[in-house]
Design a protein around this motif. Structure first.
Motif, PDB file in Angstrom:
ATOM      1  N   GLY A 111       0.807  -1.209   0.000  1.00  0.00           N
ATOM      2  CA  GLY A 111       0.000   0.000   0.000  1.00  0.00           C
ATOM      3  C   GLY A 111       0.840   1.259   0.000  1.00  0.00           C
ATOM      4  O   GLY A 111       2.070   1.245  -0.003  1.00  0.00           O
ATOM      5  N   ASP A 112       0.115   2.391   0.055  1.00  0.00           N
ATOM      6  CA  ASP A 112       0.791   3.686   0.016  1.00  0.00           C
ATOM      7  C   ASP A 112       1.542   3.961   1.316  1.00  0.00           C
ATOM      8  O   ASP A 112       2.638   4.504   1.303  1.00  0.00           O
ATOM      9  N   VAL A 113       0.944   3.585   2.463  1.00  0.00           N
ATOM     10  CA  VAL A 113       1.643   3.756   3.731  1.00  0.00           C
ATOM     11  C   VAL A 113       2.872   2.853   3.773  1.00  0.00           C
ATOM     12  O   VAL A 113       3.919   3.231   4.311  1.00  0.00           O
ATOM     13  N   THR A 114       2.765   1.655   3.212  1.00  0.00           N
ATOM     14  CA  THR A 114       3.918   0.762   3.136  1.00  0.00           C
ATOM     15  C   THR A 114       5.038   1.397   2.313  1.00  0.00           C
ATOM     16  O   THR A 114       6.214   1.272   2.641  1.00  0.00           O
ATOM     17  N   HIS A 115       4.663   2.084   1.233  1.00  0.00           N
ATOM     18  CA  HIS A 115       5.665   2.805   0.432  1.00  0.00           C
ATOM     19  C   HIS A 115       6.352   3.884   1.269  1.00  0.00           C
ATOM     20  O   HIS A 115       7.569   4.090   1.164  1.00  0.00           O
ATOM     21  N   LEU A 116       5.586   4.552   2.144  1.00  0.00           N
ATOM     22  CA  LEU A 116       6.171   5.577   3.015  1.00  0.00           C
ATOM     23  C   LEU A 116       7.154   4.941   4.001  1.00  0.00           C
ATOM     24  O   LEU A 116       8.245   5.482   4.229  1.00  0.00           O
ATOM     25  N   VAL A 117       6.797   3.788   4.574  1.00  0.00           N
ATOM     26  CA  VAL A 117       7.688   3.101   5.497  1.00  0.00           C
ATOM     27  C   VAL A 117       8.965   2.669   4.797  1.00  0.00           C
ATOM     28  O   VAL A 117      10.072   2.825   5.315  1.00  0.00           O
ATOM     29  N   ARG A 118       8.820   2.109   3.596  1.00  0.00           N
ATOM     30  CA  ARG A 118       9.991   1.660   2.842  1.00  0.00           C
ATOM     31  C   ARG A 118      10.897   2.851   2.504  1.00  0.00           C
ATOM     32  O   ARG A 118      12.131   2.749   2.584  1.00  0.00           O
ATOM     33  N   THR A 119      10.310   3.983   2.151  1.00  0.00           N
ATOM     34  CA  THR A 119      11.110   5.176   1.847  1.00  0.00           C
ATOM     35  C   THR A 119      11.854   5.671   3.086  1.00  0.00           C
ATOM     36  O   THR A 119      13.022   6.079   3.006  1.00  0.00           O
ATOM     37  N   PHE A 120      11.194   5.609   4.253  1.00  0.00           N
ATOM     38  CA  PHE A 120      11.857   6.037   5.491  1.00  0.00           C
ATOM     39  C   PHE A 120      13.016   5.103   5.831  1.00  0.00           C
ATOM     40  O   PHE A 120      14.086   5.560   6.250  1.00  0.00           O
ATOM     41  N   ASN A 121      12.827   3.803   5.652  1.00  0.00           N
ATOM     42  CA  ASN A 121      13.928   2.856   5.884  1.00  0.00           C
ATOM     43  C   ASN A 121      15.097   3.130   4.952  1.00  0.00           C
ATOM     44  O   ASN A 121      16.266   3.060   5.358  1.00  0.00           O
ATOM     45  N   ASP A 122      14.797   3.435   3.684  1.00  0.00           N
ATOM     46  CA  ASP A 122      15.868   3.766   2.734  1.00  0.00           C
ATOM     47  C   ASP A 122      16.602   5.038   3.159  1.00  0.00           C
ATOM     48  O   ASP A 122      17.822   5.136   3.020  1.00  0.00           O
ATOM     49  N   MET A 123      15.843   5.995   3.682  1.00  0.00           N
ATOM     50  CA  MET A 123      16.476   7.236   4.141  1.00  0.00           C
ATOM     51  C   MET A 123      17.416   6.959   5.313  1.00  0.00           C
ATOM     52  O   MET A 123      18.524   7.519   5.380  1.00  0.00           O
ATOM     53  N   LEU A 124      17.008   6.084   6.246  1.00  0.00           N
ATOM     54  CA  LEU A 124      17.885   5.727   7.359  1.00  0.00           C
ATOM     55  C   LEU A 124      19.149   5.037   6.854  1.00  0.00           C
ATOM     56  O   LEU A 124      20.237   5.269   7.389  1.00  0.00           O
ATOM     57  N   ASP A 125      19.017   4.185   5.833  1.00  0.00           N
ATOM     58  CA  ASP A 125      20.199   3.540   5.254  1.00  0.00           C
ATOM     59  C   ASP A 125      21.184   4.581   4.744  1.00  0.00           C
ATOM     60  O   ASP A 125      22.395   4.498   4.987  1.00  0.00           O
ATOM     61  N   ARG A 126      20.662   5.573   4.023  1.00  0.00           N
ATOM     62  CA  ARG A 126      21.548   6.602   3.474  1.00  0.00           C
ATOM     63  C   ARG A 126      22.179   7.440   4.580  1.00  0.00           C
ATOM     64  O   ARG A 126      23.375   7.743   4.534  1.00  0.00           O
ATOM     65  N   LEU A 127      21.380   7.809   5.587  1.00  0.00           N
ATOM     66  CA  LEU A 127      21.919   8.625   6.679  1.00  0.00           C
ATOM     67  C   LEU A 127      23.001   7.882   7.453  1.00  0.00           C
ATOM     68  O   LEU A 127      24.026   8.462   7.812  1.00  0.00           O
ATOM     69  N   GLU A 128      22.787   6.588   7.727  1.00  0.00           N
ATOM     70  CA  GLU A 128      23.791   5.818   8.460  1.00  0.00           C
ATOM     71  C   GLU A 128      25.062   5.646   7.640  1.00  0.00           C
ATOM     72  O   GLU A 128      26.168   5.691   8.179  1.00  0.00           O
ATOM     73  N   THR A 129      24.898   5.465   6.332  1.00  0.00           N
ATOM     74  CA  THR A 129      26.080   5.353   5.477  1.00  0.00           C
ATOM     75  C   THR A 129      26.871   6.657   5.455  1.00  0.00           C
ATOM     76  O   THR A 129      28.099   6.662   5.591  1.00  0.00           O
ATOM     77  N   GLU A 130      26.150   7.770   5.309  1.00  0.00           N
ATOM     78  CA  GLU A 130      26.821   9.066   5.282  1.00  0.00           C
ATOM     79  C   GLU A 130      27.441   9.392   6.641  1.00  0.00           C
ATOM     80  O   GLU A 130      28.543   9.939   6.712  1.00  0.00           O
ATOM     81  N   ARG A 131      26.738   9.040   7.731  1.00  0.00           N
ATOM     82  CA  ARG A 131      27.282   9.285   9.070  1.00  0.00           C
ATOM     83  C   ARG A 131      28.540   8.452   9.284  1.00  0.00           C
ATOM     84  O   ARG A 131      29.535   8.939   9.846  1.00  0.00           O
TER      85      ARG A 131
END
Length: 340
Positions: A111-131
């Motif tokens: 669903g659309d909320v699931t897409h939002l959760v997946r996008t947030f998880n991807d954002m955390l991946d990028r932030l942790e990599t950059e950090r």
């Protein structure tokens, strides 16, 4: 990092070509759910024997009230089911900490909320990599600066104090008896200052780690801690440790150094223990004391620096109370990090 940056605009363009963004998709999803409920209610009213007269009878009011309540209940259940993942997402946003990486929200459905959760998880991946990348650069610069300062202390201040000692020795030999005792006192003070400079240089640049290896460096660190703090320390160092990479050894040494420094400064402990063993999870280091513990105090810069170092080699760092009331620092270096 460039691959990640290139993919994000492509996904955005794909959503625009489809004429639907995540926000508009969620709007239409909720709108259709509500429309479905009201259409179903209208169909039931059309084909039911219920009628509405003028003026409205009490029985008709009861039927309409029950129908409206049923429609609202069905609508609430459908909306609650669709938006339930947002509760978990909100809780994760409130507790997320880049120094405790790896926490993610489970993705279920499409669903659309699931897409939002997946996008947030991807954002955390990028932030942790950059950090992690920025922390690695900062800590590498810090180690380089420590080596430079240690070298200057050894080569410049250390040699200057040594020259002063030699000159003072010649002065003491020629001085009259009534001044010789005072000059020897000054001589001892300079010698003590020279020893302190050498200890500071050794803490800044662990030459024993580079020359003799991790176990010898841990033994030297424990000895210096006991001499400086007068707190006895028990050592359990496994002689059969696997070969570790240079970065992993440096992280182990620095975290042990910071932990022992915290014990000496804040714990008010009567004893401590340093253990370095090989276990199934990897190489495990434990540093415990019987002091006053953390007592819910906020983590300072030292502990956060320990967490940043652990992240660099993919290690897992935990701090918590012991059965004796003190503190345990536990670092697990996984097998993958052992090869550097």
């Amino acid at each position: 990092m460039s691959g990640i940056v290139d993919q994000r605009p492509q996904r955005a363009r794909g959503d625009k070509r489809a004429g639907k963004t995540p926000a508009s998709a969620l709007f239409w999803r909720l709108f259709l759910l509500n429309a479905l409920v009201f259409v179903a209610g209208a169909v039931v009213l059309m084909f039911s024997p219920a009628t509405v007269s003028t003026p409205v009878a009490a029985a008709e009011v009861t039927v309409l009230t029950l129908g409206l309540a049923l429609m609202l209940a069905v609508n609430a259940v459908l909306l609650r089911t669709s938006l339930r993942p947002l509760d978990g997402l909100t809780a994760l946003m409130e507790r997320v900490d880049l120094l405790r990486p790896g926490e993610r929200l489970a993705v279920r459905g499409n669903g659309d909320v699931t897409h939002l959760v997946r996008t947030f998880n991807d954002m955390l991946d990028r932030l942790e990599t950059e950090r992690g990348a920025s922390s690695a650069q900062a800590l590498a610069a810090q180690e380089g600066e420590r080596q430079r300062i240690a070298q200057e202390l050894h080569d410049e201040i250390g040699q200057s104090l040594t020259a002063v000692l030699l000159g003072l020795k010649r002065t003491v030999d020629r001085a009259p008896d009534d001044l010789r005792a005072e000059l020897r006192t000054v001589q001892e003070l300079i010698r003590a200052s020279l020893d302190e400079v050498r200890q500071v240089a050794r803490r800044l640049r662990p030459g024993v780690l580079e020359d003799l290896g991790l176990l010898s460096a841990m033994n030297a660190l424990a000895t210096d801690f006991s001499q400086a703090s007068e707190v006895p320390i028990t050592r359990r160092l496994d002689q059969r440790l696997p070969a570790l990479g240079r970065d992993a050894e440096l992280v182990l040494y620095r975290i042990a150094q910071e932990s022992l420094t915290n014990i000496a400064r804040h714990a008010c402990a009567s004893r401590a223990e340093l253990a370095l063993t090989r276990e199934r999870d990897g190489v495990v280091m434990r540093i415990t004391d019987d002091g006053r513990g953390l007592n819910g105090s906020a983590e300072g810069a030292g502990i956060r620096g320990m967490r940043e170092r652990a992240i660099l080699i993919g290690a897992h760092l935990t701090l918590g109370p012991t059965s004796a009331g003190g503190t345990e620092v536990r670092l697990v270096v996984p097998v993958e990090a052992e090869r550097g």
